[in-house]
Design a protein around this motif. Sequence first.
Motif, PDB file in Angstrom:
ATOM      1  N   ILE A   1       0.845  -1.200   0.000  1.00  0.00           N
ATOM      2  CA  ILE A   1       0.000   0.000   0.000  1.00  0.00           C
ATOM      3  C   ILE A   1       0.872   1.239   0.000  1.00  0.00           C
ATOM      4  CG2 ILE A   1      -1.646   1.357   1.360  1.00  0.00           C
ATOM      5  CD1 ILE A   1      -2.847  -1.261   2.358  1.00  0.00           C
ATOM      6  N   SER A   2       1.963   1.207   0.790  1.00  0.00           N
ATOM      7  CA  SER A   2       2.832   2.378   0.927  1.00  0.00           C
ATOM      8  C   SER A   2       3.630   2.683  -0.337  1.00  0.00           C
ATOM      9  CB  SER A   2       3.799   2.187   2.103  1.00  0.00           C
ATOM     10  OG  SER A   2       4.809   1.243   1.799  1.00  0.00           O
ATOM     11  N   TRP A   3       3.631   1.789  -1.314  1.00  0.00           N
ATOM     12  CA  TRP A   3       4.316   2.093  -2.573  1.00  0.00           C
ATOM     13  C   TRP A   3       3.612   3.227  -3.316  1.00  0.00           C
ATOM     14  CZ3 TRP A   3       4.575  -3.747  -4.296  1.00  0.00           C
ATOM     15  CH2 TRP A   3       5.540  -4.395  -3.522  1.00  0.00           C
ATOM     16  N   ILE A   4       2.300   3.341  -3.119  1.00  0.00           N
ATOM     17  CA  ILE A   4       1.525   4.375  -3.808  1.00  0.00           C
ATOM     18  C   ILE A   4       0.861   5.339  -2.814  1.00  0.00           C
ATOM     19  CG2 ILE A   4      -0.416   4.830  -5.373  1.00  0.00           C
ATOM     20  CD1 ILE A   4       0.055   2.068  -6.591  1.00  0.00           C
ATOM     21  N   PHE A   5       0.254   4.762  -1.779  1.00  0.00           N
ATOM     22  CA  PHE A   5      -0.505   5.580  -0.836  1.00  0.00           C
ATOM     23  C   PHE A   5       0.204   5.644   0.525  1.00  0.00           C
ATOM     24  CE2 PHE A   5      -3.685   3.655  -3.710  1.00  0.00           C
ATOM     25  CZ  PHE A   5      -4.212   4.826  -4.261  1.00  0.00           C
ATOM     26  N   VAL A   6      -0.230   6.586   1.350  1.00  0.00           N
ATOM     27  CA  VAL A   6       0.253   6.653   2.727  1.00  0.00           C
ATOM     28  C   VAL A   6      -0.487   5.582   3.517  1.00  0.00           C
ATOM     29  CG1 VAL A   6       0.463   8.067   4.796  1.00  0.00           C
ATOM     30  CG2 VAL A   6       0.724   9.122   2.537  1.00  0.00           C
ATOM     31  N   SER A   7       0.247   4.624   4.032  1.00  0.00           N
ATOM     32  CA  SER A   7      -0.347   3.503   4.757  1.00  0.00           C
ATOM     33  C   SER A   7      -0.316   3.771   6.263  1.00  0.00           C
ATOM     34  CB  SER A   7       0.429   2.219   4.444  1.00  0.00           C
ATOM     35  OG  SER A   7       1.742   2.310   4.974  1.00  0.00           O
TER      36      SER A   7
ATOM     37  N   SER B   1       2.135   8.511  -1.159  1.00  0.00           N
ATOM     38  CA  SER B   1       3.519   8.444  -0.654  1.00  0.00           C
ATOM     39  C   SER B   1       4.506   9.026  -1.659  1.00  0.00           C
ATOM     40  CB  SER B   1       3.900   6.992  -0.340  1.00  0.00           C
ATOM     41  OG  SER B   1       3.866   6.189  -1.516  1.00  0.00           O
ATOM     42  N   PHE B   2       4.021   9.353  -2.850  1.00  0.00           N
ATOM     43  CA  PHE B   2       4.856   9.866  -3.941  1.00  0.00           C
ATOM     44  C   PHE B   2       5.691  11.064  -3.502  1.00  0.00           C
ATOM     45  CE2 PHE B   2       5.239  13.104  -7.294  1.00  0.00           C
ATOM     46  CZ  PHE B   2       6.004  12.414  -8.232  1.00  0.00           C
ATOM     47  N   TRP B   3       5.066  12.023  -2.817  1.00  0.00           N
ATOM     48  CA  TRP B   3       5.778  13.259  -2.470  1.00  0.00           C
ATOM     49  C   TRP B   3       6.921  12.998  -1.493  1.00  0.00           C
ATOM     50  CZ3 TRP B   3       4.924  16.511  -5.990  1.00  0.00           C
ATOM     51  CH2 TRP B   3       3.660  16.628  -6.586  1.00  0.00           C
ATOM     52  N   ASP B   4       6.710  12.134  -0.530  1.00  0.00           N
ATOM     53  CA  ASP B   4       7.785  11.808   0.415  1.00  0.00           C
ATOM     54  C   ASP B   4       8.909  11.053  -0.274  1.00  0.00           C
ATOM     55  OD1 ASP B   4       7.026  12.694   3.193  1.00  0.00           O
ATOM     56  OD2 ASP B   4       5.211  11.623   2.647  1.00  0.00           O
ATOM     57  N   ARG B   5       8.582  10.187  -1.190  1.00  0.00           N
ATOM     58  CA  ARG B   5       9.612   9.463  -1.936  1.00  0.00           C
ATOM     59  C   ARG B   5      10.380  10.420  -2.846  1.00  0.00           C
ATOM     60  NH1 ARG B   5       9.156   3.971  -1.521  1.00  0.00           N
ATOM     61  NH2 ARG B   5       7.223   3.144  -0.635  1.00  0.00           N
TER      62      ARG B   5
ATOM     63  N   GLY C   1      12.635  12.767  -0.636  1.00  0.00           N
ATOM     64  CA  GLY C   1      13.560  12.114   0.290  1.00  0.00           C
ATOM     65  C   GLY C   1      13.130  12.156   1.747  1.00  0.00           C
ATOM     66  N   THR C   2      11.834  12.272   2.013  1.00  0.00           N
ATOM     67  CA  THR C   2      11.348  12.309   3.398  1.00  0.00           C
ATOM     68  C   THR C   2      10.572  11.035   3.759  1.00  0.00           C
ATOM     69  OG1 THR C   2       9.414  13.563   2.639  1.00  0.00           O
ATOM     70  CG2 THR C   2      11.254  14.821   3.550  1.00  0.00           C
ATOM     71  N   PHE C   3      10.700  10.021   2.925  1.00  0.00           N
ATOM     72  CA  PHE C   3      10.004   8.761   3.179  1.00  0.00           C
ATOM     73  C   PHE C   3      10.786   7.921   4.188  1.00  0.00           C
ATOM     74  CE2 PHE C   3       9.357   4.240   2.407  1.00  0.00           C
ATOM     75  CZ  PHE C   3       7.965   4.135   2.402  1.00  0.00           C
ATOM     76  N   ALA C   4      10.067   7.292   5.116  1.00  0.00           N
ATOM     77  CA  ALA C   4      10.692   6.373   6.077  1.00  0.00           C
ATOM     78  C   ALA C   4       9.700   5.260   6.399  1.00  0.00           C
ATOM     79  CB  ALA C   4      11.088   7.107   7.351  1.00  0.00           C
TER      80      ALA C   4
END
Length: 272
Positions: A194-200, A224-228, A231-234
Motif C-alpha cells: 500500500i505504501s508504494w503508492i498511498f500513505v499507509s 507516498s509519492f511526495w515523500d519518496r 527524500g522524506t520517506f521512512a
Amino acid sequence: MNAFMNFWEHIASWQRMAILLGGMIFFWLVEGHYPLFTFSWKRYKHAGVNLVFLTTTVILNILLGSITILACRWVTDNHFGLLNLFNLPVWANIIIGLLFMDFFAQYAPHYLMHKVKFMWKFHMIHHSDTKVDVTTGTRHHPGEWIFRECFTIIGVYVMGLSIGMYFLYRSVSAIFTHFNHANIRVPLWLDKPISWIFVSPNMHKVHHHYKRPFTDTNYANIFSFWDRLFGTFAYTDPKQLKYGLDVLDGKTDESLGYQLKLPFNKNIKTDY
C-alpha cells in the motif's frame, strides 16, 4: 464520471459531515477489534479531548471556509489554473487534482510546520498525543488550521480547482486521515505494498515517533509519492515506535487547557 463530479459539485453539508464522522466511526470500530497497540487508557476520555479540536476545526471551516469556496468559484469562472488549461478527461483531472492538492494542502504546509519554529509550536499539539488512534487525525490546534487552509487556497489557484474537486479532495483526505491514524493492526505484507503508492497506517505511524529523525518524515496524507520524491520517506516496524514528543511530558496529552496554550508556552524547548 460527469455524474460523479456533479454529485460533489452539489454535495450537501450534512453529506460531507456524514463522510467525516462515518469514516471515523468505522475505523473506531475496527481498531477496537484489531488494535496495533493495547493502551492502558480511557478510550472515551482520550477521544473526547481530540474531538474538541475537531469541533474547533469544523467551526473555523464554517466561518472561514467560504473564502476557499469563493476562490474555487473564481478560478472556475475565469478558467484560471492548470486544470483549466488542458481539456483532459474527468478521470485524469481527478487524479491530478488529488495528487497535487495532497502536495499543496498537506505535504508543503506539513513540511514547513516541522521546520519553522512558530508554526511547529502549533503543530506540536498533534504530535503530543501518546496514544495515537483514529481521533488523533482530528487533533489540530485552531492556529494550525489557518496555516493549512492558506496553503489549500494557494493550491486552488495554482491547480484551478472547482468546488466539486475541492469537496472531493476534502472527503478523500479525511478518509485517509482516519485510515492512517487508526490504531489498527495491518500486516507488513499488506501495508508495505500500500505504501508504494498511498500513505499507509504503518508508514504514517513512523511520523508519530516521539523523537527525530522519524518525526521529520512522511508528511503526505494520501500519496507516498511526495515523500519518496523529496527524500522524506521512512518505513519501519510500528511495534518499535513510541508516540508523543521527547520535549513534552506525556502526562499532559489529555489536558485540554495545557494543549491549547502550548504554542504560547515559552518554557517548552524545541530544536526547530
